[in-house]
Write a protein that holds these residues in place. Structure first.
Motif, PDB file in Angstrom:
ATOM      1  N   ALA A  10      -8.028   4.417  29.805  1.00  0.00           N
ATOM      2  CA  ALA A  10      -8.095   5.528  28.841  1.00  0.00           C
ATOM      3  C   ALA A  10      -7.369   5.154  27.551  1.00  0.00           C
ATOM      4  N   LEU A  11      -6.205   4.499  27.669  1.00  0.00           N
ATOM      5  CA  LEU A  11      -5.462   4.090  26.480  1.00  0.00           C
ATOM      6  C   LEU A  11      -6.252   3.055  25.685  1.00  0.00           C
ATOM      7  N   LEU A  12      -6.771   2.041  26.371  1.00  0.00           N
ATOM      8  CA  LEU A  12      -7.482   0.970  25.665  1.00  0.00           C
ATOM      9  C   LEU A  12      -8.746   1.501  24.990  1.00  0.00           C
ATOM     10  N   ALA A  13      -9.366   2.532  25.597  1.00  0.00           N
ATOM     11  CA  ALA A  13     -10.561   3.104  24.981  1.00  0.00           C
ATOM     12  C   ALA A  13     -10.231   3.769  23.640  1.00  0.00           C
ATOM     13  N   CYS A  14      -8.980   4.171  23.451  1.00  0.00           N
ATOM     14  CA  CYS A  14      -8.556   4.816  22.193  1.00  0.00           C
ATOM     15  C   CYS A  14      -8.036   3.811  21.168  1.00  0.00           C
ATOM     16  N   ALA A  15      -7.926   2.544  21.552  1.00  0.00           N
ATOM     17  CA  ALA A  15      -7.230   1.580  20.693  1.00  0.00           C
ATOM     18  C   ALA A  15      -8.210   0.909  19.736  1.00  0.00           C
ATOM     19  N   ARG A  16      -8.411   1.536  18.580  1.00  0.00           N
ATOM     20  CA  ARG A  16      -9.300   0.934  17.586  1.00  0.00           C
ATOM     21  C   ARG A  16      -8.532  -0.135  16.796  1.00  0.00           C
ATOM     22  N   ALA A  17      -9.230  -1.204  16.422  1.00  0.00           N
ATOM     23  CA  ALA A  17      -8.605  -2.273  15.621  1.00  0.00           C
ATOM     24  C   ALA A  17      -8.306  -1.748  14.229  1.00  0.00           C
ATOM     25  N   PRO A  18      -7.334  -2.354  13.514  1.00  0.00           N
ATOM     26  CA  PRO A  18      -7.052  -1.925  12.146  1.00  0.00           C
ATOM     27  C   PRO A  18      -8.295  -2.059  11.267  1.00  0.00           C
ATOM     28  N   ALA A  19      -8.442  -1.135  10.312  1.00  0.00           N
ATOM     29  CA  ALA A  19      -9.609  -1.173   9.430  1.00  0.00           C
ATOM     30  C   ALA A  19      -9.491  -2.301   8.410  1.00  0.00           C
ATOM     31  N   GLN A  20      -8.289  -2.701   8.089  1.00  0.00           N
ATOM     32  CA  GLN A  20      -8.069  -3.655   6.995  1.00  0.00           C
ATOM     33  C   GLN A  20      -7.639  -5.017   7.526  1.00  0.00           C
ATOM     34  N   SER A  21      -8.028  -6.060   6.768  1.00  0.00           N
ATOM     35  CA  SER A  21      -7.473  -7.384   7.024  1.00  0.00           C
ATOM     36  C   SER A  21      -7.054  -7.992   5.688  1.00  0.00           C
ATOM     37  N   GLU A  22      -6.302  -9.091   5.769  1.00  0.00           N
ATOM     38  CA  GLU A  22      -5.842  -9.760   4.555  1.00  0.00           C
ATOM     39  C   GLU A  22      -5.872 -11.259   4.824  1.00  0.00           C
ATOM     40  N   ILE A  23      -6.087 -12.041   3.769  1.00  0.00           N
ATOM     41  CA  ILE A  23      -6.165 -13.489   3.911  1.00  0.00           C
ATOM     42  C   ILE A  23      -4.818 -14.077   3.509  1.00  0.00           C
ATOM     43  N   LEU A  24      -4.190 -14.799   4.445  1.00  0.00           N
ATOM     44  CA  LEU A  24      -2.824 -15.285   4.212  1.00  0.00           C
ATOM     45  C   LEU A  24      -2.715 -16.755   4.601  1.00  0.00           C
ATOM     46  N   LEU A  34      -6.197 -12.792  14.403  1.00  0.00           N
ATOM     47  CA  LEU A  34      -7.292 -13.284  13.559  1.00  0.00           C
ATOM     48  C   LEU A  34      -8.390 -12.218  13.470  1.00  0.00           C
ATOM     49  N   ALA A  35      -8.795 -11.900  12.239  1.00  0.00           N
ATOM     50  CA  ALA A  35      -9.743 -10.792  12.062  1.00  0.00           C
ATOM     51  C   ALA A  35     -11.200 -11.233  12.169  1.00  0.00           C
ATOM     52  N   ARG A  36     -11.488 -12.491  11.867  1.00  0.00           N
ATOM     53  CA  ARG A  36     -12.868 -12.989  11.945  1.00  0.00           C
ATOM     54  C   ARG A  36     -12.860 -14.389  12.555  1.00  0.00           C
ATOM     55  N   PRO A  37     -13.968 -14.793  13.201  1.00  0.00           N
ATOM     56  CA  PRO A  37     -13.981 -16.136  13.813  1.00  0.00           C
ATOM     57  C   PRO A  37     -13.853 -17.226  12.748  1.00  0.00           C
ATOM     58  N   LEU A  38     -13.314 -18.357  13.154  1.00  0.00           N
ATOM     59  CA  LEU A  38     -13.248 -19.531  12.276  1.00  0.00           C
ATOM     60  C   LEU A  38     -14.278 -20.546  12.750  1.00  0.00           C
ATOM     61  N   THR A 170      -4.212  -6.344   9.140  1.00  0.00           N
ATOM     62  CA  THR A 170      -2.956  -5.851   8.569  1.00  0.00           C
ATOM     63  C   THR A 170      -1.993  -5.508   9.709  1.00  0.00           C
ATOM     64  N   GLN A 171      -0.705  -5.661   9.416  1.00  0.00           N
ATOM     65  CA  GLN A 171       0.304  -5.410  10.443  1.00  0.00           C
ATOM     66  C   GLN A 171       0.306  -3.940  10.847  1.00  0.00           C
ATOM     67  N   LEU A 172       0.475  -3.712  12.129  1.00  0.00           N
ATOM     68  CA  LEU A 172       0.560  -2.345  12.644  1.00  0.00           C
ATOM     69  C   LEU A 172       1.953  -1.796  12.336  1.00  0.00           C
ATOM     70  N   ARG A 173       1.997  -0.616  11.732  1.00  0.00           N
ATOM     71  CA  ARG A 173       3.289   0.031  11.459  1.00  0.00           C
ATOM     72  C   ARG A 173       3.583   1.017  12.581  1.00  0.00           C
ATOM     73  N   VAL A 174       4.679   0.790  13.261  1.00  0.00           N
ATOM     74  CA  VAL A 174       5.049   1.646  14.395  1.00  0.00           C
ATOM     75  C   VAL A 174       6.380   2.328  14.085  1.00  0.00           C
ATOM     76  N   ARG A 313      -4.672  -2.307  19.629  1.00  0.00           N
ATOM     77  CA  ARG A 313      -4.576  -1.523  18.387  1.00  0.00           C
ATOM     78  C   ARG A 313      -4.341  -2.419  17.177  1.00  0.00           C
ATOM     79  N   GLN A 314      -3.866  -3.654  17.438  1.00  0.00           N
ATOM     80  CA  GLN A 314      -3.705  -4.645  16.370  1.00  0.00           C
ATOM     81  C   GLN A 314      -4.971  -5.478  16.183  1.00  0.00           C
ATOM     82  N   GLY A 315      -6.011  -5.200  16.971  1.00  0.00           N
ATOM     83  CA  GLY A 315      -7.256  -5.946  16.872  1.00  0.00           C
ATOM     84  C   GLY A 315      -7.368  -7.093  17.859  1.00  0.00           C
ATOM     85  N   GLU A 316      -6.355  -7.273  18.702  1.00  0.00           N
ATOM     86  CA  GLU A 316      -6.393  -8.394  19.641  1.00  0.00           C
ATOM     87  C   GLU A 316      -7.420  -8.139  20.748  1.00  0.00           C
ATOM     88  N   VAL A 317      -8.231  -9.137  21.029  1.00  0.00           N
ATOM     89  CA  VAL A 317      -9.150  -9.072  22.159  1.00  0.00           C
ATOM     90  C   VAL A 317      -8.384  -9.556  23.376  1.00  0.00           C
TER      91      VAL A 317
END
Lengths: 401, 401
Positions: A10-24, A34-38, A170-174, A313-317
């Protein structure tokens, strides 16, 4: 009551990845997600090259007892000319193979004449001591998958295909806060009836080790108006609001009422021991997670239920949640909880070529010694009696805690 | 050649702890190394307290069917008065027990009359639902050992005994540089004959994850004068100077000569595959460590030989080096190295209630795919032939890499 597995789902079903990413840059994103495959845009290695220090040769020309001119010298990083007929090239590890050469002979298998010519001990097969272009990575192949938590080796691999920066979520703010009028910050005098706030000091670094940016709001007086104001502020500033304490059925807890007033709350009666009670909901745009106030229950609830939610919630698979292994108990657990799964704090102790599990003697303890002593958790089914030798699934604490 | 165990012992014998320590707040020292033991100066819990929400009672007075006055109300954090005779106290989880009370009855086992008095379902034994003063930690007992790497749970435990800051060793400053004229930084065009510098991008974050402060000097041209100047500067600024490449017997390597000129150097012919060559020495006041230039050899040399040196050099007291377990191979390794221990990159794959080892197909690879794919290393003795089912000791990568 709801099972541990159902609660995790139930928790994982609610865990959407962050909408934003940044290139660093690579050196700034260790342990980010990592937000997109390399995909590789070149071959690694980029050219056939020498695996040894020695001589690049045409294998068909080589004869023992015949001396060859050294027609060029190729340190790593140099650009070779085509190999002249009836000659060899001095070559060093990693150097690009000259056109026409098809093998490298180790210098230990050669002898040099006074005039500089080189003789070879043996004939050699074509391809000897050559690392082939693309033998590690080919142009167009997938190098790193999206949703990967970037460890040092991943960053090295990205660099090896020429990539200097990567897109990360983007980093998750908790935001975290702690309730309970009995709580005292360490470093202050111990007042009668008070206990020190242990949860803040493991939860904040554990969240940081997960790659979260932590807004640490400290101890909040357990009064409804204060808690509501704090929740409103935290719900605007953070992606996730977490608390320890204040979500049980006891009448002294105001967090529950405050979350209900400012957002929505689900209180879950999870069949877990320790680790109850857990609450989940929303405050403003943020997710809300309420951990128990008892440090061991908060710790086990965090490790078993909440940590993977924060990862997703941080986008990790995430890989499938499963024990690192099954090991025999060395202890007895004769009076299991009939309705709840129990997570015993255990140490993994070498025993010949295998290991056995020792349990911390005080499993009911209210503070953290059992977690410090142990390597992880052994998971018992409701009602499961443990005898010495019973195989139990073991979940290690994992990285960062 | 020198064995892996002898090389580790020689390195660890040189690893002196930092001379300095500093006292810092708990939330600033996650993953730092504790410089002195922590001894508790109080009991945890600090007083007998209630493990439940309910009623604090004199167990000898209790009779089913008799109603008792509630003479005080004790939320957690409140200071109780002695329990009046023939009365009970409303009490909440964690609250200090009033003098005279010797048990707590769960509220679920009571009923409240319209006049506020409480009746109890059963008699109870003395001590029921009471957490005893000091049951977790007693005043004067050892809480954390010196030389411990501080994880979140350790910080929580320190907070629970009222400690707000701890003495930790000063951070180890590690200067790193990379040699080889064939090396190109990622993000730049791929020149013919060049390869990208992968080592920098895993080594720097791996050192940071170990708690080191990294002076990242990048790629240094492989010329003697430049290398000597750099070593002099790094030897003054850092505690440890590390390099990848330039320490083999190849004539193009200048690091070796530069270290010999500016300090002292031991080149070790370690019986390890991959992971050769390794160099150790001193430059100025700093230790010098030379890793191989080949990324997989550098990685394995770092994991197997160098990482524990750096840990001990930070003051960490290390457990014995041993495999996390012994697991059966699922592969064949018919042509072992006759003289060197081999560390194969392996993945641990679930197999019923146990696990088996899969080996990365290209063990000879010059780049890092094998390390990214794998969970750790299987250790083979010199000349050891592996068949499916052969039990092999497995060393996981460990935290931070």
């Amino acid at each position: 009551m709801q099972s541990v597995d159902a609660t995790r789902d139930a928790l994982l079903a609610c865990a959407r990845a962050p909408a934003q990413s940044e290139i660093l840059p690579l050196l700034d994103i260790a342990h980010r997600v990592l937000a997109r495959p390399l995909v590789a845009r070149l071959d690694v290695p980029p050219h056939d090259n020498s695996a040894m220090d020695g001589y690049a040769v045409r294998s068909s020309e080589l004869k023992p007892g015949v001396a060859f001119e050294v027609s060029q010298r190729l340190p790593a990083g140099s650009l070779p000319s085509p190999l002249l007929p009836a000659s060899v090239a001095r070559i060093f590890t990693g150097a690009m193979l000259p056109e026409g050469a098809d093998a490298v002979v180790m210098q230990e298998h050669t002898s040099t004449l006074p005039d500089g010519r080189v003789m070879f001990d043996d004939v050699v097969r074509s391809g000897l001591n050559i690392r082939r272009r693309g033998e590690d990575i080919t142009d167009g192949s997938s190098v790193l998958a999206g949703g990967l938590r970037l460890k040092p080796a991943h960053l090295g691999l990205a660099a090896s295909v020429g990539v200097a920066s990567l897109p990360v979520y983007t980093q998750l703010r908790v935001a975290v806060f702690f309730t309970g009028d009995e709580l005292q910050e360490p470093g202050r005098p111990a007042l009668p009836g008070h206990i020190y706030n242990a949860n803040r000091y493991w939860l904040v670094p554990a969240l940081r080790a997960l790659g979260c940016e932590v807004l640490d709001l400290g101890i909040v007086p357990d009064r409804l108006a204060d808690t509501r104001q704090l929740l409103r502020d935290a719900g605007q500033a953070a992606d996730v609001v977490m608390t320890c304490g204040g979500v049980s059925v006891g009448e002294e807890d105001h967090v529950k009422a405050a979350v209900c007033a400012e957002g929505e709350l689900q209180q879950w009666r999870v069949a877990i021991k320790p680790g109850k009670p857990l609450a989940f909901g929303r405050v403003g745009q943020a997710d809300f997670i309420g951990l128990p106030g008892n440090p061991v229950a908060a710790w086990v609830g965090f490790i078993v239920l909440v940590r993977d939610f924060l990862r997703a919630r941080q986008g990790e698979v995430l890989p499938r949640w499963q024990p690192q292994g099954w090991l025999p108990a060395s202890f007895r657990w004769p009076r299991p909880d009939p309705r709840r799964e129990e997570f015993l704090r255990v140490r993994v102790v070498p025993d010949g070529t295998s290991h056995v599990l020792h349990a911390y003697p005080q499993q009911g303890s209210a503070v953290l010694s059992s977690c410090v002593w142990s390597d992880g958790l052994a998971r018992l089914q409701p009602g499961q009696v443990v005898e010495p030798g019973t195989l139990l699934p073991v979940y290690g604490w994992g990285a960062g805690v």
